[in-house]
Design a protein around this motif. Structure first.
Motif, mmCIF file in Angstrom:
data_model
loop_
_atom_site.group_PDB
_atom_site.id
_atom_site.type_symbol
_atom_site.label_atom_id
_atom_site.label_comp_id
_atom_site.label_asym_id
_atom_site.label_seq_id
_atom_site.Cartn_x
_atom_site.Cartn_y
_atom_site.Cartn_z
ATOM 1 N N ALA A 30 8.809 -18.761 11.239
ATOM 2 C CA ALA A 30 9.939 -17.836 11.080
ATOM 3 C C ALA A 30 10.579 -17.972 9.709
ATOM 4 O O ALA A 30 11.221 -17.037 9.218
ATOM 5 N N ALA A 31 10.405 -19.142 9.085
ATOM 6 C CA ALA A 31 10.956 -19.371 7.742
ATOM 7 C C ALA A 31 9.957 -19.026 6.651
ATOM 8 O O ALA A 31 10.234 -19.216 5.462
ATOM 9 N N GLY A 32 8.777 -18.532 7.051
ATOM 10 C CA GLY A 32 7.766 -18.173 6.067
ATOM 11 C C GLY A 32 6.874 -19.324 5.650
ATOM 12 O O GLY A 32 6.147 -19.227 4.667
ATOM 13 N N LEU A 33 6.911 -20.426 6.410
ATOM 14 C CA LEU A 33 6.092 -21.591 6.098
ATOM 15 C C LEU A 33 4.836 -21.592 6.968
ATOM 16 O O LEU A 33 4.820 -21.014 8.054
ATOM 17 N N SER A 88 16.052 -19.604 15.226
ATOM 18 C CA SER A 88 16.598 -18.874 14.082
ATOM 19 C C SER A 88 17.470 -19.767 13.206
ATOM 20 O O SER A 88 17.444 -19.656 11.971
ATOM 21 N N THR A 89 18.221 -20.671 13.827
ATOM 22 C CA THR A 89 19.078 -21.585 13.057
ATOM 23 C C THR A 89 18.235 -22.527 12.207
ATOM 24 O O THR A 89 18.508 -22.732 11.020
ATOM 25 N N THR A 131 4.834 -26.342 19.757
ATOM 26 C CA THR A 131 4.911 -24.897 19.540
ATOM 27 C C THR A 131 6.263 -24.481 18.974
ATOM 28 O O THR A 131 6.341 -23.666 18.045
ATOM 29 N N GLN A 132 7.351 -25.026 19.515
ATOM 30 C CA GLN A 132 8.681 -24.637 19.053
ATOM 31 C C GLN A 132 8.895 -25.005 17.591
ATOM 32 O O GLN A 132 9.502 -24.236 16.832
ATOM 33 N N ASN A 133 8.408 -26.155 17.179
ATOM 34 C CA ASN A 133 8.554 -26.557 15.779
ATOM 35 C C ASN A 133 7.711 -25.690 14.859
ATOM 36 O O ASN A 133 8.138 -25.320 13.763
ATOM 37 N N VAL A 134 6.510 -25.345 15.320
ATOM 38 C CA VAL A 134 5.641 -24.466 14.522
ATOM 39 C C VAL A 134 6.271 -23.078 14.377
ATOM 40 O O VAL A 134 6.273 -22.489 13.285
ATOM 41 N N LEU A 135 6.826 -22.547 15.457
ATOM 42 C CA LEU A 135 7.450 -21.223 15.409
ATOM 43 C C LEU A 135 8.623 -21.186 14.439
ATOM 44 O O LEU A 135 8.827 -20.192 13.724
#
Length: 353
Positions: A161-164, A59-60, A153-157
């Motif tokens: 989450a930012a709409g990208l 989220s950050t 996966t974490q970077n993609v998520l």
């Protein structure tokens, strides 16, 4: 007649900041004509949001990415992102020649002996560097790349989450090669040393192709940590003092413990670089590294370039991806951060890979 143009956004999710560069390519894509940097922006991340090249606080980071897009005014939310840390394995691999698509299909079978994790826990790729003929016939030579799936996966998520929308996930080392090894350098054997906040990327490139990739879990923030510990001060003050003291410069005697710490940590890093160069030289005696290119925010430490040159006995230059680009008026601020822009620029070039 209107010339078709393409704009691509490269996004670097680093330990200390997120950075994005929007590049416009003419008809034919990268390499066909001189590209133009239209937009660049960066947003600082709080400590701990990204650790060792992997998003920890989704989220950050997503919030920072939304700020980045608002600040940069990028024309697209489709992005090319990178991956590069010690959970990425890059090794030489030689296989019987076959089309690249077929080679990639065989990688899960090849990977079983090369990976410390289960094959289905990793993302696999093959980067061809050449071919030859031996007693068994035609063979393909290249770099086998395996990234722990969770890292990607974490970077993609965080992006989603930012709409990208991540279009390409690329290896940071390959992106640096595209951004920094062009023109005459593409005809030589050069070493790239990109020193980030917590990760240093070493790439040895010969005739324009990466031949060796190594990631070190050490960067500029480790030097800052040492100064903070030596003087028992805050990270902010330690960062300021680090840049004031540098390496090999005069300093107030009261700052001697900090200066010693800077030299000690920097020596550890440079020794790892020298060891990598030595390993490559042993394996490739006909193509020794001729020069080093430095990039990343940490290379602006005063005296570091001279220190690296002295330790490696090689010419050292500061990497400048902008010298290969036209810079639009909307991106003139990027000139002030030339050493930090190589990675997002190279990721944008990945549209052709």
């Amino acid at each position: 007649m209107t010339v078709a143009k393409t704009r691509v956004v490269g996004l670097d999710i680093g330990t200390s900041a997120v950075r994005a560069a929007e590049i416009e390519f003419g008809s034919g894509g990268p390499g066909a004509s001189r590209a133009t940097l239209h937009r660049f922006a960066e947003i600082t991340l709080p400590v701990g949001a990204v650790r060792d090249g992997e998003v920890v606080e989704t989220s950050t980071v997503a919030g920072a990415l939304r700020q980045l897009w608002q600040k940069g005014g990028f024309s697209s939310k489709k992005v090319n992102i990178g991956v590069g840390n010690q959970r990425v394995i890059v090794r030489d691999l030689e296989l019987p020649w076959m089309p690249l698509a077929a080679i990639r299909k065989t990688l899960p079978f090849q990977a079983q002996e090369l990976l410390p994790v289960a094959v289905d826990s990793a993302l696999l790729d093959f980067y061809p560097t050449g071919e030859s003929v031996n007693e068994t016939g035609r063979v393909a030579q290249g770099l086998f790349v395996a990234a722990v799936r969770e890292t990607v996966t974490q970077n993609v998520l965080a992006c989603e989450a930012a709409g990208l929308t991540p279009e390409i996930v690329d290896l940071n080392a390959f992106a640096l090669t595209r951004a920094l090894v062009q023109q005459d350098l593409a005809q030589r054997t050069v070493g790239i040393v990109e020193i980030g906040a917590r990760i240093t990327t070493i790439v040895i490139v010969s005739q324009g192709k990466p031949r060796l990739v190594r990631y070190l879990a050490q960067g500029g923030d480790n030097i800052t940590d040492g100064v903070a510990s030596a003087l028992r001060t805050t990270q902010v003050e330690a960062e300021r003092l680090k840049r004031e003291i540098g390496i090999g410069h005069g300093f107030n005697p009261e700052l001697a413990p900090a200066a010693q710490s800077i030299t000690h940590v920097s020596t550890t890093l440079v020794e790892a670089v020298r060891g990598t160069l030595g390993y490559f030289a042993q394996s490739n005696p006909q193509t020794p590294v001729e020069t080093l290119i430095l990039a990343g925010g940490a290379v602006m430490l005063p005296g570091l370039g001279q220190f690296v040159a002295s330790a490696t006995r090689l010419p050292v230059a500061l990497g400048s991806p902008l010298q290969h680009l036209d810079v639009a008026r909307t991106a003139t601020d990027a000139r002030a951060v030339d050493s930090r822009i190589a990675l997002p620029v190279g990721l944008a070039y990945g549209v052709a890979s």
